[in-house]
Design a protein around this motif. Sequence first.
Motif, PDB file in Angstrom:
ATOM      1  N   PHE A 197      15.616   2.200  12.149  1.00  0.00           N
ATOM      2  CA  PHE A 197      15.763   2.042  13.353  1.00  0.00           C
ATOM      3  C   PHE A 197      15.739   0.641  13.283  1.00  0.00           C
ATOM      4  O   PHE A 197      14.647  -0.470  13.023  1.00  0.00           O
ATOM      5  CB  PHE A 197      14.506   2.076  14.292  1.00  0.00           C
ATOM      6  N   PRO A 198      16.979   0.089  12.606  1.00  0.00           N
ATOM      7  CA  PRO A 198      17.066  -2.211  12.193  1.00  0.00           C
ATOM      8  C   PRO A 198      17.094  -2.577  13.545  1.00  0.00           C
ATOM      9  O   PRO A 198      17.159  -1.996  15.028  1.00  0.00           O
ATOM     10  CB  PRO A 198      18.609  -1.995  12.459  1.00  0.00           C
ATOM     11  N   ASP A 199      16.517  -3.971  13.481  1.00  0.00           N
ATOM     12  CA  ASP A 199      16.185  -4.355  14.219  1.00  0.00           C
ATOM     13  C   ASP A 199      17.141  -4.700  15.263  1.00  0.00           C
ATOM     14  O   ASP A 199      18.576  -6.012  14.657  1.00  0.00           O
ATOM     15  CB  ASP A 199      15.550  -5.769  14.280  1.00  0.00           C
ATOM     16  N   PHE A 200      17.804  -4.629  16.097  1.00  0.00           N
ATOM     17  CA  PHE A 200      18.870  -4.774  17.551  1.00  0.00           C
ATOM     18  C   PHE A 200      19.578  -6.091  17.841  1.00  0.00           C
ATOM     19  O   PHE A 200      20.184  -6.925  17.340  1.00  0.00           O
ATOM     20  CB  PHE A 200      19.404  -3.313  18.069  1.00  0.00           C
ATOM     21  N   LEU A 201      18.421  -6.707  18.257  1.00  0.00           N
ATOM     22  CA  LEU A 201      18.393  -7.924  18.494  1.00  0.00           C
ATOM     23  C   LEU A 201      18.810  -9.387  17.365  1.00  0.00           C
ATOM     24  O   LEU A 201      19.437 -10.052  17.742  1.00  0.00           O
ATOM     25  CB  LEU A 201      17.449  -8.317  19.513  1.00  0.00           C
ATOM     26  N   LYS A 202      18.028  -9.083  16.461  1.00  0.00           N
ATOM     27  CA  LYS A 202      18.347  -9.907  15.518  1.00  0.00           C
ATOM     28  C   LYS A 202      19.754  -9.935  14.808  1.00  0.00           C
ATOM     29  O   LYS A 202      20.253 -10.937  14.541  1.00  0.00           O
ATOM     30  CB  LYS A 202      17.145  -9.099  14.208  1.00  0.00           C
ATOM     31  N   GLN A 203      20.476  -8.943  14.979  1.00  0.00           N
ATOM     32  CA  GLN A 203      21.767  -8.162  15.021  1.00  0.00           C
ATOM     33  C   GLN A 203      22.750  -9.432  15.522  1.00  0.00           C
ATOM     34  O   GLN A 203      23.679  -9.434  15.337  1.00  0.00           O
ATOM     35  CB  GLN A 203      21.894  -7.755  14.243  1.00  0.00           C
ATOM     36  N   HIS A 204      22.664  -9.255  17.008  1.00  0.00           N
ATOM     37  CA  HIS A 204      23.365  -8.982  18.141  1.00  0.00           C
ATOM     38  C   HIS A 204      23.560 -10.687  18.881  1.00  0.00           C
ATOM     39  O   HIS A 204      24.089 -10.670  19.249  1.00  0.00           O
ATOM     40  CB  HIS A 204      23.577  -7.851  19.188  1.00  0.00           C
TER      41      HIS A 204
END
Length: 73
Positions: free
Chosen positions: A47-54
């Motif tokens: 579960f990667p940090d989605f907000l940090k990537q997008h």
Amino acid sequence: MNKNSILYRAYDLYADGFRNMRLGRTLWAIILIKLFIMFAILKVFFFPDFLKQHAPEGHEPDYVATEIIDRAQ
């Protein structure tokens, strides 16, 4: 604390129950190990940090609001 107090009686019930457990201690240890694996280890790998990537740094609320509005239409 008064021995007739509901809090004291509840504490005494659970303390006595945990004190006299044999198999229960092993089961609690297994439960705690499984929870650690699920929340600490699996979260890191699956579960990667989605907000940090997008989302750009500091604009996470704007990104979430835009996504919610776009998906609602």
